[in-house]
Design an enzyme around this catalytic site. Structure first.
Site, mmCIF file in Angstrom:
data_model
loop_
_atom_site.group_PDB
_atom_site.id
_atom_site.type_symbol
_atom_site.label_atom_id
_atom_site.label_comp_id
_atom_site.label_asym_id
_atom_site.label_seq_id
_atom_site.Cartn_x
_atom_site.Cartn_y
_atom_site.Cartn_z
ATOM 1 N N ASP A 105 0.828 -1.200 0.000
ATOM 2 C CA ASP A 105 0.000 0.000 0.000
ATOM 3 C C ASP A 105 0.866 1.256 0.000
ATOM 4 O OD1 ASP A 105 -2.880 0.954 0.474
ATOM 5 O OD2 ASP A 105 -1.756 2.060 1.997
ATOM 6 N N GLU A 151 0.602 -0.731 -5.060
ATOM 7 C CA GLU A 151 -0.478 0.228 -5.153
ATOM 8 C C GLU A 151 0.158 1.585 -5.335
ATOM 9 O OE1 GLU A 151 -1.824 2.481 -2.315
ATOM 10 O OE2 GLU A 151 -3.877 2.736 -2.970
#
Lengths: 611, 488
Positions: A257, A299
């Site tokens: 992330d 991401e």
């Protein structure tokens, strides 16, 4: 600096041996105790403390072929009647997911967290959020998933932790201690002003003053999520060890992330820095050397031309992340259908660079976040708001918080067209839980919870998600007359082969029969009609077998003809894939097809004598 | 003269084929046979392109076709042919066969349309990259063109006035069917724009130039064909605009700016593209001021066109004076500048590619003589032509419907008008953004050019597509009353 760091604090200490839920609780208790007494080093559990899940055979390109399914543990199934979905509940539903045909589950973070950012604010990298269960439950879940041939990846937030993480608590309390340098501290808040503020709705600066330490700390996201200091080698080691912990237990990979923001440098916006790529190469090497077949998914909500950097060096087939999300494609699909023109999609695909041979895009229509509109121009964002977020409550940050079915006015033809695009455009498709049955959303819930309501299994109490007192549900089930659980649920759709659920299952199955969808080259055919998006996916297997798939999509709500230049396959035959009907052979003239409004075709193109 | 006789006593090199050609020509889309009687055919130019002994034999020919029109007069038009000849060509060329003729080495040769044969299109490409000369034909590659593209080419279907082959989605060779003396403005302007490094046209890669026997002896230069980059995965602006209008008219209660298929963003980009082309043409080929004398000449030319239309169409005749008053705006507007322009601009001459818009076909209005087509003109003529094209796109579907309905739906008419206004306005905004001056700042001039075009359209539609005449008539009325113009 921090002499104490390398001595024991980072190397996981063995605190217990038996893999039971009780141990998690016990350890928690111990830690609270040590906190009170101001221990410097935090003892962390080791994977050796737990049973390991069975592993699947190493398959180097599984992620290129896989259909991913994003499932929120909290929202899928509640096994202990506390109103929260949990890992045991999810484990019970694995048969359903195997039946649907998904290959890999993506779980947003299930780590211990104060839940001020949906679990992306991690309080302990080696502990499961108590509402979800225990590490042992997690191992059992992976084991059962693997037994069904399903892989599991999860989110790992490397950039920051919760401000409740022990590292941060130690760091603010004891600047000279082993964690004193784990975060980015400064005496003033003026540095790196070029870095943009991401959550513009809530944050006014990337610096926040901490009264305990008397300094400012750096945070690219919320002020309760301090950024880790990756210039400290101990932080890098600690993070890699956290990865090892889960990899040892059997997990198949991570979605990393917020990956572009790991480092900060003067005179830059602090995104996509070379140091970040160096660290990712290091992580990749650990995975390749110690855990072959596991994957890293980046991401990075950036333009594809920047995102490709996260695949690493193309000369060696990629040496950073195996996969990265293709963010701009998704809003473009919505625009193309509203505009009844292929060009929004054609444009973004033409701007998408080649990726290394071992890399793969991840593509999606919807996920747990809002439909992000960061990667569109201002004009396009206004357009998307006007078309898809007619009520201001449908907007969140710079995006639209809605599920697929309500975004498309619950139009079955459009739902099928969108899914057909998702399953056939280049990249591995990522489905979002509930979209396979056309679930709705609840825009009256705060932030992005509107698209995180409980999975609708049956028309019974709490949609079959939980048997708890309805008032105890973590989030209410959808109850409106169109999308409510009595109308939309897995049980009813399982019983009707004409349902959206069965349709999705069939399409996933067809996709798997043709490696060209997963591995093939992509070539847009153009064609005379701007409302029709047509492309060919072509793959030659190791034994020289050729798989050619032709996809023709009508972005318009009206029936359309299209003439396609298929001369390269003269005398070959297109066979429609859902029914197996052979179409007329390809001749000298352009190939004429007619499509109903929002219709699409998938064909296999093969020499006449085959099949 | 009888249809098959050579134009002089000598043997016509295509003599054997005249009957076959007369049967074949009317079936070709580029041949304007509609409503015309062919009186005769003769060969005015002929050369062999292929090397001696090569198969197939490739020939270039210019034929003169004479027509007898309804009024009893006659006219002759010249066309280019590219022929292949072989004793037994491959079976997949059957659809392109024209006829048979006696071969020089005994036996029969089958003669066919050469562009259909991949071997021939490959040869043409090779000759261009080699800068070869074959008889009167000169094959020219543009300097510094990229790595050679290889054949074979495939014929492009559905074209109207010319014939093209495409090489692997990378290049397109256009054979100008109509043989006209002089440098074809399409080639001339593409060359100029290539020198400018224009991103708004498909880059020129090469050309085939030849000679045309003059009407009164001697030879004149002629453009045979042009090779340019191929705009893969493109669609033309006309079909995209119609898609948008269709979306609007299906939503009778939504306005042009509210429907999903809004075209204004594209219209804005088209405006920018056209302005950039004008700037590049001005820079490459210069501008000159149009003085009062020149402006009067333009007005007189418009009035001539008006009188031709008035003679044929009652609705125009009735309003001749009002129309003339608006056309007078050309001289009222004061001094202006003229330059080379596109000359035949409309939405169908613009291609949307995944990266933006391209302008194509710089031949100018095909019905005009070459001297008129290359005369510097006001860029406002192109702008007005685009504004007219948005009107056509807006009302095209209604015109189709009206032919079967008794009453036009006033609600739909209003929506169509909104679409036209919105997109005309967006086009002008885009144009102004690049050009620095907004065409609407000169409303009298713009209105004159637009009305001139509308009058021409009324005449054209009356003669060719009576079902569509309501479109320019409606615009004509609007331009005369001054309601709902693009300037606001």
């Amino acid at each position: 600096m921090n002499e104490g760091v390398s001595a024991g604090a980072v190397t996981p200490a063995h605190v217990s041996t038996a893999a039971t839920g009780e141990n998690d609780v016990a350890r928690d208790h111990v830690r609270d105790h040590t906190d009170d007494h101001g221990a410097h080093a935090v003892e962390e559990p080791s994977a050796a403390d737990f049973r390991h899940a069975r592993t699947l055979p190493v398959e180097q390109d599984w992620y290129k072929r896989a259909v991913f399914y994003e499932v929120l543990v909290r929202a899928f199934a509640d096994s202990n009647r506390d109103g929260f979905g949990d890992l045991r509940g999810l484990t019970d539903k694995l048969d359903y997911l195997a039946w649907l045909g998904v290959d890999c589950l993506w779980l947003p973070p299930f780590y211990d967290s104060p839940l001020r950012d949906g679990g992306y604010d991690i309080r302990d990298y080696r502990k499961v959020l108590p509402e979800f269960g225990t590490v042992a439950d997690f191992v059992e879940f992976i084991d059962q998933a693997h037994a069904r041939g399903i892989r599991v990846i999860t989110d790992l937030v490397m950039n920051h932790t919760s401000d409740q993480h022990h590292w941060f608590q130690e760091s603010r309390r004891d600047p000279e201690g082993p964690y004193g340098d784990f975060y980015v501290w400064s005496d003033d808040d003026t540095r790196w002003s070029e870095a943009r503020i991401i959550f513009v709705d809530t944050e006014s600066s990337n610096w926040t003053y901490d009264s305990v330490r008397g300094q400012f700390y750096w945070h690219r996201f919320f002020s309760h999520q301090p950024d880790l200091n990756f210039d400290n080698p101990a932080v890098c080691e600690a993070m890699i060890d956290a990865l090892r912990f889960w990899l040892d237990l059997g997990i198949d990979g991570f979605r990393l992330d917020a990956v572009p923001y790991l480092y900060e440098r003067d005179g830059t916006n602090g995104e996509n820095l070379p140091e970040t790529h160096q660290f990712l190469k290091r992580v990749r090497k650990v995975v390749d050397d110690e855990y072959p077949g596991r994957v890293l998914l980046a991401e990075a909500n950036q333009w594809p031309s920047d995102v490709v950097e996260y695949f690493g060096d193309p000369e060696v087939g990629g040496d950073e992340c195996h996969m990265a999300f293709h963010f701009p494609l998704m809003p473009r699909i919505f625009m193309a259908v509203r505009r009844e023109s292929r060009f929004p999609i054609s444009e973004i695909l033409a701007q998408t660079p080649e990726i290394p041979s071992n890399a793969q895009w991840g593509i999606f229509l919807r996920n747990h976040d809002e439909l992000t509109l960061e990667m569109v121009t201002d004009d396009e964002r206004d357009y998307m708001y006007a078309e898809y977020a007619k009520d201001p409550r449908m907007k969140a940050n710079i995006g639209i918080r809605r599920r697929l079915a309500p975004l498309l006015d619950n139009d079955r033809n459009q739902l099928e067209l969108f899914t057909a695009l998702l399953l056939s455009l280049p990249g591995s498709p990522v489905l979002y839980y509930g979209d396979e049955i056309g679930m709705g959303d609840n825009i009256w819930l705060g932030d992005r919870d509107g698209v995180r309501s409980p999975m609708q299994w049956t028309p019974d109490r709490n949609a079959g998600f939980s048997t708890c007192d309805p008032g105890r549900l973590n989030l209410p089930v959808i109850m409106d007359p169109v999308y409510g659980y009595q109308a939309v649920n897995v049980e009813a759709q399982s019983n009707s082969t004409a349902s959206l659920l069965h349709w999705n299952r069939r399409m996933i199955d067809i996709r798997k029969q043709h490696p060209a969808f997963a591995l093939g080259t992509f070539h847009e055919l153009g064609g005379s009609n701007p409302s029709v998006l047509a492309y060919v996916r072509e793959h030659t297997g190791e034994e020289g077998t050729q798989d050619i798939v032709l996809c023709v999509n009508n972005m318009s709500r009206f029936p359309q003809p299209v003439e396609l230049d298929l001369i390269a396959w003269k005398d070959w035959v297109p066979t429609e894939l859902t029914g197996g009907v052979p179409f007329p052979p390809i001749g000298e003239l352009p190939y004429l097809l007619t499509l109903p409004g929002h219709g699409f075709y998938w064909f296999s193109i093969h020499p006449a004598e085959e099949r | 003269m009888p249809p098959t006789s050579p134009h002089d006593g000598s043997a016509d090199p295509l003599g054997d084929l005249h009957d076959a050609l007369l049967a074949w020509l009317p079936g070709q889309r580029w041949f304007p046979a509609k409503g015309r009687q062919i009186a005769g055919l003769r060969t005015v130019g002929h050369s062999v392109v292929s090397a001696p002994g090569d198969t197939p034999t490739v020939e270039h020919a210019v034929i003169a076709v004479s027509f007898t029109d309804a009024a009893g007069g006659s006219a002759e038009e010249r066309y280019q042919l590219l022929l292949g000849a072989q004793s037994s060509p491959p079976g997949d060329l059957e659809h392109a066969v024209i006829g048979r003729r006696r071969s020089s080495h005994g036996g029969d040769d089958v003669v066919y349309d050469g562009l259909a044969d991949g071997r021939i299109s490959r040869l043409l490409l090779a000759l261009i990259t080699e800068n070869a000369t074959r008889g009167p034909l000169r094959f020219v590659a543009e300097p510094d063109t990229e790595a050679p593209i290889v054949g074979p080419g495939r014929p492009l279907f559905g074209e109207q006035s010319n014939s093209s082959v495409i090489y692997g989605e990378r290049a397109i060779l256009k054979l100008f069917r109509r043989a006209t003396a002089g440098l074809n403005p399409d080639l001339e302007l593409h060359r100029a724009l290539r020198r400018e490094g224009s991103d708004e046209v498909a880059p020129l890669l090469g050309a085939i130039e030849g000679e045309l026997p003059g009407e009164s002896g001697g030879v004149e230069a002629m453009t045979v064909a042009m090779l340019q980059g191929f705009a893969a995965n493109s669609a033309d602006g006309w079909s995209m605009a119609l898609t948008s209008v269709r979306d609007l008219l299906a939503e009778a209660d939504l306005r042009a700016d509210e429907v999903g298929g809004d075209f204004a963003g594209e219209a804005h980009r088209i405006g920018k593209t056209v302005a950039a082309v004008h700037q590049e043409l001005a820079h490459a080929l210069g501008t000159r001021p149009l003085d009062a004398v020149g402006a009067r000449a333009v007005e007189e030319w418009m009035l001539e066109r008006l009188d031709r239309a008035a003679a044929a169409v009652e609705g125009v005749a009735e309003q001749r004076e009002e129309i003339a008053a608006v056309l007078h705006g050309v001289t009222e507007a004061g001094p202006s500048t003229v330059q080379r322009i596109h000359g035949d601009l409309h939405l169908g001459q613009e291609l949307r590619t995944p990266t933006g818009w391209l302008v194509i076909d710089f031949e100018g209005e095909p019905s005009k003589p070459l001297a008129d087509r290359v005369r510097p003109d006001s860029p406002m003529r192109d702008v007005a032509a685009m504004l007219r094209s948005f009107d056509y796109a807006a009302f095209h579907q209604l015109a189709e419907w009206e032919q079967s309905a008794d009453e036009p739906d006033p609600q739909l008419e209003r929506r169509a008008q909104e679409w036209a206004d919105r997109n005309r306005s967006a086009f002008c905004d885009g144009y102004a953004e690049v050009a620095g001056t907004d065409p609407r700042e000169n409303p009298e001039l713009l209105r004159a050019y637009e009305l001139d075009k509308a009058v021409y359209e009324v005449l054209y539609e009356t003669r060719n597509r009576p079902g569509w005449v309501s479109i320019p008539l409606r615009s004509m009325r609007r331009l005369l009353t001054g309601v709902g113009r693009a300037e606001r």
